[in-house]
Scaffold this motif. Structure first.
Motif, PDB file in Angstrom:
ATOM      1  N   SER A  27       0.782  -1.224   0.004  1.00  0.00           N
ATOM      2  CA  SER A  27       0.018  -0.058   0.122  1.00  0.00           C
ATOM      3  C   SER A  27       0.941   1.224   0.075  1.00  0.00           C
ATOM      4  CB  SER A  27      -0.848  -0.022   1.238  1.00  0.00           C
ATOM      5  OG  SER A  27      -0.133   0.245   2.246  1.00  0.00           O
ATOM      6  N   ALA A  28       0.193   2.348  -0.221  1.00  0.00           N
ATOM      7  CA  ALA A  28       0.833   3.600  -0.611  1.00  0.00           C
ATOM      8  C   ALA A  28       1.650   4.133   0.823  1.00  0.00           C
ATOM      9  CB  ALA A  28       0.059   4.713  -1.049  1.00  0.00           C
ATOM     10  N   GLY A  29       0.811   3.777   1.977  1.00  0.00           N
ATOM     11  CA  GLY A  29       1.142   4.096   3.220  1.00  0.00           C
ATOM     12  C   GLY A  29       2.328   3.153   3.839  1.00  0.00           C
ATOM     13  N   GLU A  30       2.548   2.219   3.247  1.00  0.00           N
ATOM     14  CA  GLU A  30       3.596   1.148   3.713  1.00  0.00           C
ATOM     15  C   GLU A  30       4.921   1.437   2.871  1.00  0.00           C
ATOM     16  OE1 GLU A  30       1.879  -3.131   4.626  1.00  0.00           O
ATOM     17  OE2 GLU A  30       1.674  -2.318   2.496  1.00  0.00           O
ATOM     18  N   ARG A  31       4.911   2.441   1.952  1.00  0.00           N
ATOM     19  CA  ARG A  31       6.239   2.584   0.989  1.00  0.00           C
ATOM     20  C   ARG A  31       7.268   3.170   1.827  1.00  0.00           C
ATOM     21  NH1 ARG A  31       2.220   4.107  -3.943  1.00  0.00           N
ATOM     22  NH2 ARG A  31       1.621   1.988  -4.393  1.00  0.00           N
ATOM     23  N   LEU A  32       6.914   4.332   2.385  1.00  0.00           N
ATOM     24  CA  LEU A  32       8.022   5.287   2.992  1.00  0.00           C
ATOM     25  C   LEU A  32       8.591   4.481   4.287  1.00  0.00           C
ATOM     26  CD1 LEU A  32       9.499   7.733   3.290  1.00  0.00           C
ATOM     27  CD2 LEU A  32       7.622   8.930   4.667  1.00  0.00           C
ATOM     28  N   PRO A  33       7.988   3.907   5.242  1.00  0.00           N
ATOM     29  CA  PRO A  33       8.643   2.937   6.136  1.00  0.00           C
ATOM     30  C   PRO A  33       9.468   1.752   5.485  1.00  0.00           C
ATOM     31  CG  PRO A  33       6.429   3.220   6.555  1.00  0.00           C
ATOM     32  CD  PRO A  33       6.548   3.775   5.216  1.00  0.00           C
ATOM     33  N   TRP A  34       9.065   1.296   4.371  1.00  0.00           N
ATOM     34  CA  TRP A  34       9.859   0.243   3.727  1.00  0.00           C
ATOM     35  C   TRP A  34      11.069   1.002   3.148  1.00  0.00           C
ATOM     36  CZ3 TRP A  34      11.676  -1.744  -0.782  1.00  0.00           C
ATOM     37  CH2 TRP A  34      11.792  -3.186  -0.967  1.00  0.00           C
ATOM     38  N   TYR A  35      10.881   1.980   2.508  1.00  0.00           N
ATOM     39  CA  TYR A  35      12.128   2.720   1.700  1.00  0.00           C
ATOM     40  C   TYR A  35      13.104   3.069   3.028  1.00  0.00           C
ATOM     41  CZ  TYR A  35      14.647   6.518  -0.428  1.00  0.00           C
ATOM     42  OH  TYR A  35      15.659   7.302  -0.891  1.00  0.00           O
ATOM     43  N   SER A  36      12.692   3.627   4.206  1.00  0.00           N
ATOM     44  CA  SER A  36      13.545   4.099   5.048  1.00  0.00           C
ATOM     45  C   SER A  36      14.200   3.088   5.901  1.00  0.00           C
ATOM     46  CB  SER A  36      12.797   5.118   6.016  1.00  0.00           C
ATOM     47  OG  SER A  36      11.915   4.171   6.756  1.00  0.00           O
ATOM     48  N   GLN A  37      13.804   1.989   5.447  1.00  0.00           N
ATOM     49  CA  GLN A  37      14.757   0.767   6.091  1.00  0.00           C
ATOM     50  C   GLN A  37      15.934   0.617   5.457  1.00  0.00           C
ATOM     51  OE1 GLN A  37      12.680  -3.098   6.861  1.00  0.00           O
ATOM     52  NE2 GLN A  37      10.663  -2.028   7.427  1.00  0.00           N
ATOM     53  N   ARG A  38      16.039   1.064   4.206  1.00  0.00           N
ATOM     54  CA  ARG A  38      16.851   0.700   3.306  1.00  0.00           C
ATOM     55  C   ARG A  38      18.000   1.906   2.936  1.00  0.00           C
ATOM     56  NH1 ARG A  38      13.085  -2.493   3.444  1.00  0.00           N
ATOM     57  NH2 ARG A  38      13.125  -4.682   3.002  1.00  0.00           N
ATOM     58  N   PHE A  39      17.323   3.062   3.065  1.00  0.00           N
ATOM     59  CA  PHE A  39      18.162   4.155   2.968  1.00  0.00           C
ATOM     60  C   PHE A  39      17.965   5.516   3.993  1.00  0.00           C
ATOM     61  CE2 PHE A  39      16.727   3.051  -1.510  1.00  0.00           C
ATOM     62  CZ  PHE A  39      17.842   2.596  -1.960  1.00  0.00           C
ATOM     63  N   GLU A  40      19.083   6.175   4.186  1.00  0.00           N
ATOM     64  CA  GLU A  40      18.994   7.338   5.252  1.00  0.00           C
ATOM     65  C   GLU A  40      18.478   8.525   4.744  1.00  0.00           C
ATOM     66  OE1 GLU A  40      22.800   6.475   7.910  1.00  0.00           O
ATOM     67  OE2 GLU A  40      23.278   6.415   5.645  1.00  0.00           O
ATOM     68  N   THR A  41      18.025   8.634   3.551  1.00  0.00           N
ATOM     69  CA  THR A  41      17.849  10.110   3.164  1.00  0.00           C
ATOM     70  C   THR A  41      16.785   9.790   2.001  1.00  0.00           C
ATOM     71  OG1 THR A  41      18.528  12.112   2.557  1.00  0.00           O
ATOM     72  CG2 THR A  41      19.718  10.556   1.492  1.00  0.00           C
ATOM     73  N   VAL A  42      16.091  10.838   1.598  1.00  0.00           N
ATOM     74  CA  VAL A  42      15.266  10.931   0.308  1.00  0.00           C
ATOM     75  C   VAL A  42      14.908  12.360   0.036  1.00  0.00           C
ATOM     76  CG1 VAL A  42      12.881  10.965   1.370  1.00  0.00           C
ATOM     77  CG2 VAL A  42      13.357   9.758  -0.996  1.00  0.00           C
ATOM     78  N   GLU A  43      14.619  12.883  -1.209  1.00  0.00           N
ATOM     79  CA  GLU A  43      14.279  14.191  -1.637  1.00  0.00           C
ATOM     80  C   GLU A  43      12.780  13.975  -1.735  1.00  0.00           C
ATOM     81  OE1 GLU A  43      17.805  15.601  -4.626  1.00  0.00           O
ATOM     82  OE2 GLU A  43      16.181  15.111  -5.406  1.00  0.00           O
ATOM     83  N   LEU A  44      12.331  14.978  -1.075  1.00  0.00           N
ATOM     84  CA  LEU A  44      10.644  15.074  -1.283  1.00  0.00           C
ATOM     85  C   LEU A  44      10.491  15.773  -2.556  1.00  0.00           C
ATOM     86  CD1 LEU A  44       7.743  15.028  -0.126  1.00  0.00           C
ATOM     87  CD2 LEU A  44       8.260  17.173   1.211  1.00  0.00           C
ATOM     88  N   ASN A  45       9.893  15.230  -3.321  1.00  0.00           N
ATOM     89  CA  ASN A  45       9.664  15.736  -4.919  1.00  0.00           C
ATOM     90  C   ASN A  45       8.210  16.312  -5.045  1.00  0.00           C
ATOM     91  OD1 ASN A  45      10.382  15.876  -7.717  1.00  0.00           O
ATOM     92  ND2 ASN A  45       8.588  14.433  -7.993  1.00  0.00           N
ATOM     93  N   SER A  46       7.300  15.698  -4.162  1.00  0.00           N
ATOM     94  CA  SER A  46       5.721  16.170  -4.569  1.00  0.00           C
ATOM     95  C   SER A  46       5.772  17.669  -4.097  1.00  0.00           C
ATOM     96  CB  SER A  46       4.984  15.444  -3.606  1.00  0.00           C
ATOM     97  OG  SER A  46       5.267  15.609  -2.121  1.00  0.00           O
ATOM     98  N   SER A  47       6.692  18.253  -3.355  1.00  0.00           N
ATOM     99  CA  SER A  47       6.709  19.618  -2.809  1.00  0.00           C
ATOM    100  C   SER A  47       7.060  20.609  -3.913  1.00  0.00           C
ATOM    101  CB  SER A  47       7.564  19.660  -1.367  1.00  0.00           C
ATOM    102  OG  SER A  47       8.879  19.426  -1.870  1.00  0.00           O
ATOM    103  N   PHE A  48       7.515  20.268  -5.206  1.00  0.00           N
ATOM    104  CA  PHE A  48       8.031  20.799  -6.211  1.00  0.00           C
ATOM    105  C   PHE A  48       6.453  21.339  -6.884  1.00  0.00           C
ATOM    106  CE2 PHE A  48       8.528  20.980 -10.919  1.00  0.00           C
ATOM    107  CZ  PHE A  48       9.629  21.928 -10.967  1.00  0.00           C
TER     108      PHE A  48
END
Length: 303
Positions: A27-48
């Motif tokens: 689900s969409a709500g599970e993606r960020l927690p899953w992503y953040s297990q694998r990386f320490e950073t992300v660019e927030l793109n939707s704010s563009f």
């Protein structure tokens, strides 16, 4: 002592790797927690495209580990891209100047108001210690001759309490003698110069790879756009423009650049923007492995 190197991607919700990288039916709500297990950073793109709501930002804070970092891309009106009036927060639309196509005319007053709103809505990131930098990705139309970097001074001042990184997209800023003046402007104002890994070529929209300037002591920034020259210049979709599967040799070359930048800055943020399918997260995971940041088997983690 070498600085900390944080590797991630330019979005956690790019349609390509939502389809090809995340586990099926996640689900969409599970993606960020899953992503953040694998990386320490992300660019927030939707704010563009639209300034996020503070409550949504609170949710991102809760969904990620304590040391996870967000770099926030600034609204397209601030970066001098075409921005429809309805991309602004609803309460800021009335009375806004627009051209005949309904695109925002950026006035000094609107610029400061938008900057203030971005900082207000993303404050939960700063309060939680999860705000890396604000990222201003300028349009290629912002070039020397028609513009001066000093036009950005008021925006730089508005974000003065936070780290600001600016990506130029017009090669003229770093050609010949202008290069020293440009980098001097960044250093004098404490703005991080965004370095790139870009396709080969000397066309105006292609910034030169290998110009790894560190213009503030606590932050260096590298964005990787792939190496497909034709796609970068003529592609109509994100996948056509930035899609690129980095080879081992190419990633080892980038790793050397990143390590050298870390000798000059307290942190180096590395964002893979080669968005086609799972190209970006795959390359970012391989880069972490090259840097010795991926424990054996980490890529097999599941929720």
């Amino acid at each position: 002592m070498a600085g900390r190197i944080l590797v991630g991607t330019s979005s956690w919700a790019d349609p390509g790797f939502v389809k090809e990288w995340y586990p099926p039916r996640m689900s969409a709500g599970e993606r960020l927690p899953w992503y953040s297990q694998r990386f320490e950073t992300v660019e927030l793109n939707s704010s563009f495209y639209a300034i996020p709501d503070r409550n949504t930002v609170h949710g991102w804070v809760k969904a990620t580990p304590d040391e996870f970092i967000f770099d926030v891309k600034l609204h397209r009106a601030l970066s001098r891209h075409a921005a429809p009036v309805d991309s602004l927060p609803p309460d800021m639309r009335e009375g806004v100047e627009a051209d005949g196509r309904g695109r925002v005319r950026l006035t000094p007053e609107l610029e400061l108001a938008l900057a203030g709103r971005v900082m207000e809505e993303t404050a939960p990131l700063a309060e939680a210690g999860k705000l890396g930098a604000y990222l201003l990705q300028l349009t290629p139309a912002f070039g020397p001759g028609r513009h001066r970097l000093e036009e950005l001074d008021s925006l730089v001042e508005a974000f003065g309490q936070h780290r600001l990184a600016i990506e130029l997209r017009h090669r003229g800023w770093v050609r010949d003698k202008r290069r020293d003046d440009t980098l001097g402007w960044f250093s004098d104002r404490g703005v991080a110069f965004v370095c790139v890994d870009a396709p080969p070529g000397d066309q105006i929209p292609i910034m030169p790879s290998g110009l790894d300037a560190v213009t503030r002591d606590d932050l260096a920034y590298l964005r990787l756009h792939g190496r497909n020259t034709d796609g970068y210049l003529t592609g109509r979709s994100v996948a056509e423009r930035f899609g690129w599967r980095y080879t081992d040799d190419e990633l080892e070359e980038v790793e050397q650049r990143v390590v050298q930048m870390a000798e000059q800055a307290g942190e180096v943020h590395v964002a893979f923007n080669n968005n086609r399918g799972d190209d970006a997260p795959t390359a970012a995971q391989r880069m972490r492995a090259l840097l010795g940041q991926v424990p054996p088997g980490e890529e097999q983690l599941t929720l």
